[in-house]
Design a protein around this motif. Sequence first.
Motif, short mmCIF file in Angstrom:
data_model
loop_
_atom_site.label_atom_id
_atom_site.label_comp_id
_atom_site.label_asym_id
_atom_site.label_seq_id
_atom_site.Cartn_x
_atom_site.Cartn_y
_atom_site.Cartn_z
N TYR A 135 14.27 -22.75 3.88
CA TYR A 135 14.31 -21.30 4.09
C TYR A 135 13.96 -20.94 5.53
N SER A 194 18.12 -24.38 -0.55
CA SER A 194 17.47 -23.26 0.12
C SER A 194 18.19 -22.88 1.41
N ARG A 198 19.68 -19.02 1.88
CA ARG A 198 18.95 -18.11 2.75
C ARG A 198 19.88 -17.13 3.48
N VAL A 203 19.36 -12.27 -0.43
CA VAL A 203 18.19 -12.72 0.32
C VAL A 203 18.01 -11.88 1.57
N ARG A 207 14.78 -9.57 2.47
CA ARG A 207 14.10 -9.71 3.75
C ARG A 207 14.08 -8.39 4.52
N SER A 213 8.10 -14.07 2.54
CA SER A 213 8.97 -15.24 2.37
C SER A 213 8.63 -16.02 1.10
N ILE A 221 15.27 -17.77 -4.71
CA ILE A 221 15.83 -19.08 -4.43
C ILE A 221 15.52 -20.08 -5.54
#
Length: 331
Positions: A135, A194, A198, A203, A207, A213, A221
């Motif tokens: 990630y 991952s 990401r 995702v 974010r 995270s 994930i």
Amino acid sequence: MTDPADRSSGDTTPEATSVATPEAASPRTRPPRWWLLLGRDRGAAVAAVILGLVFLIALVGRLFIGDRAIRQDLKASLRPPSFDHGFYGLLGTDVLGRSVLARLIEAAGTTLYVAVPAVLCSLLIGSALGMWAGYHGGWRENIAMRTADVILSFPSLLIAVVVLYVFSPSALNIVLILAVARIPVYLRTARAESAELRSRLFVDAARTFGTPSRNIIYRHILPIALPTLLTVATLDFCFVMLTESSLSFLGIGIQPPDVSWGLMVAQGRQYLQTAWWIAVLPGIAIVLTTVSATVLAAWVRLATDPAQRWRLTLPKKRRGARAAVSPEVIA
């Protein structure tokens, strides 16, 4: 006043809508339950039953056999499998007159005591490090991958042989060695999953809203990568069990008075011509358990993948012919 005919033609009540479009009111078809899918695949169902029996025997079998796995009776030495010597003489006895059936039950618990903790430890540690490195990327990913490459450059069986030769062979040491040796397998798998996830839109949205995270990894994930990791763990269970059996066969694994399937094979190899059941029966137990785990792992991979689960709903004879056909075309 409004004509009743006009009112009926313009009626938009739920009752009228449900009558006009019965498809809209029909409940959504639910996917089959996992046990129904398992029942349609006879091979996977048989494998699940065999593994269930092995785990059940390993968990509760010792409560019934007492000390029969180590109780010696030289008068009953090398008795062949027979119904004439009671239940525990069903599979014969070894050179010291110990019941082979009782020793198989005792060895099942020892083998799983080594294989299951080793797989769980490597799965948890390797998956956590792999998803964290995949990630974030950058130097974290480089360090994790180079460490995995260093461990993988040495065969796990060779590492176990060297370490157990230096230190005293014991079940705890075998678990620790095999767990460390198998961590790179899960680390590389989790890192690949991952790193691919990401850049997904969901995702990026999480974010953007400031989600930490660790929460993104745990909530977004991990659920997607978990089916692949569980499939790898099921296959790795076979490898770890075979490695433990190999170490016990070489004399640096489980030590007497403890017993494992590999140790039973090693102890009975010199009696193959006169008392084949001492070595052959634990060998059959190893083969049945590993093959069942492999078959079940292939089924779990399809059952946990939404894009491939539809294959399990087809008859067994039609799966190969329609393996490349989408569910929409089949419907």
